[in-house]
Design a protein around this motif. Structure first.
Motif, short mmCIF file in Angstrom:
data_model
loop_
_atom_site.label_atom_id
_atom_site.label_comp_id
_atom_site.label_asym_id
_atom_site.label_seq_id
_atom_site.Cartn_x
_atom_site.Cartn_y
_atom_site.Cartn_z
N MET A 204 0.86 -0.59 0.33
CA MET A 204 0.07 -0.14 0.26
C MET A 204 1.05 1.07 0.06
N LYS A 205 2.52 0.72 0.27
CA LYS A 205 2.81 2.59 0.37
C LYS A 205 3.61 2.58 -1.08
N ASP B 39 1.88 4.35 -4.63
CA ASP B 39 0.42 4.18 -4.81
C ASP B 39 0.74 4.72 -6.42
N THR B 40 -0.15 2.81 -7.45
CA THR B 40 0.53 3.38 -8.68
C THR B 40 -1.13 4.26 -9.21
N THR C 44 -7.97 2.36 -9.17
CA THR C 44 -9.18 2.10 -8.65
C THR C 44 -10.02 0.87 -9.10
N SER D 264 -7.13 -5.90 -7.42
CA SER D 264 -5.92 -4.88 -6.40
C SER D 264 -4.16 -5.82 -7.56
#
Length: 216
Positions: free
Chosen positions: A140-141, A143-144, A147, A193
């Motif tokens: 989660m660190k 962020d590409t 969504t 994801s």
């Protein structure tokens, strides 16, 4: 193993088998070799190698080592996982005029498109430093920008908040009919994801001489 092996250099080409006695390594196959200026203290092109130890029953699975020839030493790095394939690039990605070392590895042939390890190294003070590695301990660190949301009519919308990308996919044939309600909406309402980069390669997108990394 992340060692500096003194008073030894690698004089070999792709396909040759070599030993590195100072590291206790024998029978390593030279799988990849690239030339580039990687060190600020040694402004001539140096050879960078991917060396593979095929010690498993599978003829494809192997352990991998990254080796960099400097003037009077080898900088040697042992990857923490075995893999099936390695790709090596030398490109300047931070604009300092020196080439960073980019390694993309196929670590598992199962799970959709497979599993991959993407790593960027830099030679700093004649030591090998890992400046980027993915997957991260905490994915989660990174962020590409992607969504997603399930829509009615058996559709999935994928967007990217950074690039403005947006697409809607027909997923009617990807799940059992029981996975959808009467309106064709996915019952579990889960987000997708994205974990590993199937492709991770340098490309100078804007033509400024500094390479971006294109990911898939």
């Amino acid at each position: 193993m992340n060692n500096t092996i003194l008073q030894q250099s690698i004089n070999a080409n792709v396909g040759m088998t070599i030993d590195i006695p100072d590291a206790g390594l024998e029978g390593l196959v030279v799988r990849r070799q690239e030339l580039g200026i990687v060190s600020s203290t040694q402004k001539s092109s140096r050879s960078v190698f991917i060396l593979s130890d095929y010690r498993y029953i599978s003829s494809f699975l192997h352990d991998s080592y990254l080796a960099v020839n400097l003037t009077d030493r080898i900088v040697l790095f042992e990857f923490r996982h075995n893999c099936y394939e390695d790709v090596l690039y030398l490109c300047d990605v931070d604009g300092d005029g020196l080439a960073e070392i980019i390694v993309q590895q196929d670590t598992d042939m199962f799970g959709g498109m497979g599993q991959y390890q993407s790593t960027v190294f830099k030679i700093y003070n004649d030591e090998l430093i890992e400046i980027f590695g993915y997957p991260l301990p905490d994915p989660m660190k990174l962020d590409t920008g992607f969504t997603s949301q399930f829509l009615g009519g058996y559709r999935l919308e994928i967007s990217n908040t950074i690039t403005g990308y947006n697409t809607i996919l027909d997923i009617s044939d990807r799940y059992f009919k029981e996975a959808f309600d009467e309106e064709g909406r996915f019952v579990r309402n889960e987000r997708i994801s994205c974990d590993h980069f199937n492709e991770f390669k340098p490309e100078d997108i804007d033509g400024d001489g500094v390479f971006e990394i294109v990911c898939l």
